[in-house]
Write a protein that holds these residues in place. Sequence first.
Motif, PDB file in Angstrom:
ATOM      1  N   GLY A 211       0.808  -1.229   0.000  1.00 26.48           N
ATOM      2  CA  GLY A 211       0.000   0.000   0.000  1.00 26.48           C
ATOM      3  C   GLY A 211       0.835   1.271   0.000  1.00 26.48           C
ATOM      4  N   LYS A 212       2.052   1.196  -0.518  1.00 28.70           N
ATOM      5  CA  LYS A 212       2.936   2.372  -0.560  1.00 28.70           C
ATOM      6  C   LYS A 212       2.336   3.474  -1.447  1.00 28.70           C
ATOM      7  CE  LYS A 212       6.254  -0.195  -2.137  1.00 28.70           C
ATOM      8  NZ  LYS A 212       5.521  -1.466  -2.041  1.00 28.70           N
ATOM      9  N   SER A 213       1.939   3.077  -2.660  1.00 24.52           N
ATOM     10  CA  SER A 213       1.415   4.072  -3.608  1.00 24.52           C
ATOM     11  C   SER A 213       0.100   4.656  -3.099  1.00 24.52           C
ATOM     12  CB  SER A 213       1.228   3.434  -4.983  1.00 24.52           C
ATOM     13  OG  SER A 213       2.460   2.948  -5.457  1.00 24.52           O
ATOM     14  N   THR A 214      -0.736   3.826  -2.475  1.00 22.39           N
ATOM     15  CA  THR A 214      -2.013   4.317  -1.928  1.00 22.39           C
ATOM     16  C   THR A 214      -1.744   5.311  -0.799  1.00 22.39           C
ATOM     17  OG1 THR A 214      -2.876   2.111  -2.411  1.00 22.39           O
ATOM     18  CG2 THR A 214      -4.285   3.548  -1.119  1.00 22.39           C
ATOM     19  N   ALA A 240       3.248  -3.276  -8.938  1.00 26.44           N
ATOM     20  CA  ALA A 240       2.541  -2.256  -9.714  1.00 26.44           C
ATOM     21  C   ALA A 240       3.483  -1.090  -9.994  1.00 26.44           C
ATOM     22  CB  ALA A 240       1.324  -1.769  -8.941  1.00 26.44           C
ATOM     23  N   THR A 241       4.353  -0.794  -9.024  1.00 20.08           N
ATOM     24  CA  THR A 241       5.292   0.323  -9.168  1.00 20.08           C
ATOM     25  C   THR A 241       6.692  -0.201  -9.424  1.00 20.08           C
ATOM     26  OG1 THR A 241       4.001   1.500  -7.493  1.00 20.08           O
ATOM     27  CG2 THR A 241       6.187   2.403  -8.017  1.00 20.08           C
ATOM     28  N   ASP A 330      -7.910  -1.666   8.452  1.00 18.30           N
ATOM     29  CA  ASP A 330      -9.355  -1.880   8.250  1.00 18.30           C
ATOM     30  C   ASP A 330      -9.680  -3.326   7.904  1.00 18.30           C
ATOM     31  OD1 ASP A 330      -7.860  -1.134   5.840  1.00 18.30           O
ATOM     32  OD2 ASP A 330      -9.764  -1.330   4.763  1.00 18.30           O
ATOM     33  N   SER A 348      -5.108   3.027   7.951  1.00 22.77           N
ATOM     34  CA  SER A 348      -5.551   2.556   6.641  1.00 22.77           C
ATOM     35  C   SER A 348      -5.303   3.680   5.648  1.00 22.77           C
ATOM     36  CB  SER A 348      -7.035   2.200   6.659  1.00 22.77           C
ATOM     37  OG  SER A 348      -7.492   2.162   5.317  1.00 22.77           O
TER      38      SER A 348
END
Length: 426
Positions: A211-214, A240-241, A330, A348
């Motif tokens: 979840g780095k990009s998020t 993804a990255t 979450d 989150s």
Amino acid sequence: MENTTNGKERVIVAGVSHKQVDFDYTMEELGSLVEANNMEVADVIKQNVDSVSAKTYFGSGKVTEIKEIANADDVTTIVLNDELTPSQIRNLEKETKLSFMDRTELILQVFSNRAHTRQAKLQVEIAKLQYQLPRIHPSGNPLDQQSSSGGLANRGAGETKLELDRRVIRKRITYLKDQLKTVDKTINVQSRRRTNTSLPLVSLVGYTNAGKSTTMNGLLNFNKEESEDRKVFEKDMLFATLDTSVRKIDLEDNTSFLLSDTVGFVSKLPHNLIESFKTTLKEAKDADLLVQVIDVSDEHWKNMLEVTEKTLNEVGVTGKPMIYAFNKADLKAGQVFPTIEGDNIYYSALDPDSIKKMVDLIKLKLFAEYKLVDLLIPYDQQKFTEEILKNSQIISKEFTNDGSVLKANLSPDELEKYERFIQVNV
Ligand SMILES: Nc1nc2c(ncn2[C@@H]2O[C@H](COP(=O)(O)OP(=O)(O)OP(=O)(O)O)[C@@H](O)[C@H]2O)c(=O)[nH]1
Ligand SMILES: [Mg+2]
């Protein structure tokens, strides 16, 4: 017969357990990597032994079993949990007439599919060729032996086809490395221009899909002026990255910092790939603060944290202040969030309240050593005013008869540099 469903090749994943504590986890992850490579897992084969066979990776008996299961499953490709030696792969293929892909080759393929920018493409291709170099097969055909009358001026006398192929690959690696240097240089110049400012750099690091990009996009929402086009790509998929993105975050209280997002890690990340991605990971090396994003809803988060720390060590990122950012709270039953405990935050990335707390923690860590000061800069020394206005965190500015009066939040380096202008410590 077509061995596919929905156009996806079905493969068997197989591995040798010699009492590694993380064996089951790495086997599960191998399945995810297979899916990330657009293939499907038809079966899983494990063998428990004391040590890996130098000749065929698996112990005797297992090779025959694999052949039988593959035939029954109508599968022709076996994906292995480790990087094998070229001769282990050759021996397995000879004995079974099946094709074998090791974990390294699989990861290289996934990276290759995901690479979009020139830098990422070059990095992956170099790593792929380095992997292939010792693995190209000698055909065993005596006719492939090149005679000295072969005609190619630069071909050595009696050079075999294999030697020739290797020479071509080596040449290509050198060529690609040169190309990469040029691309790296351009990117470096851009990044130097950026780091000319004395703004602190925060780097998001961690396992792939954590979840780095998020998180980066969440933090971008806290930028004073919102702009959608500064968002980075986030998606539920491995790797993804593959590139580094750096963005400036300007907060409401006039503090600013730079934030970078980069490639995620995975266990047994091929060494060549780490080597190739060193420039991409440079932002983490230059960072003033690392935020390690961890998917706390994944039961294997501890393994992932260990792999991340090991990989950071390998690329020479050590001794940096770090926030442990336990993301996806979450999705974890009973997990209260957002909460901060020392350097740990449970949050989150999809929840604005969480991101607000994250901003507070980043500021606390980043600006702990900063001091709010009043500066009086005489008009005959205006170049310093310009410099401070451009690079530092300015809270307010006023132009009086005596000179410019700036209220600024300065780093220890800046405090030293502008000491003679400091009026009152607030
Ligand atoms: N439920 C939930 N999903 C999240 C949270 N954070 C991220 N995700 C999802 O997790 C997936 C991966 O997120 P990314 O931000 O792309 O992960 P990444 O760490 O950048 O991954 P790589 O770039 O592949 O290394 C996406 O589908 C996100 O929507 C969270 O806090 N809660
Ligand atoms: Mg990402």
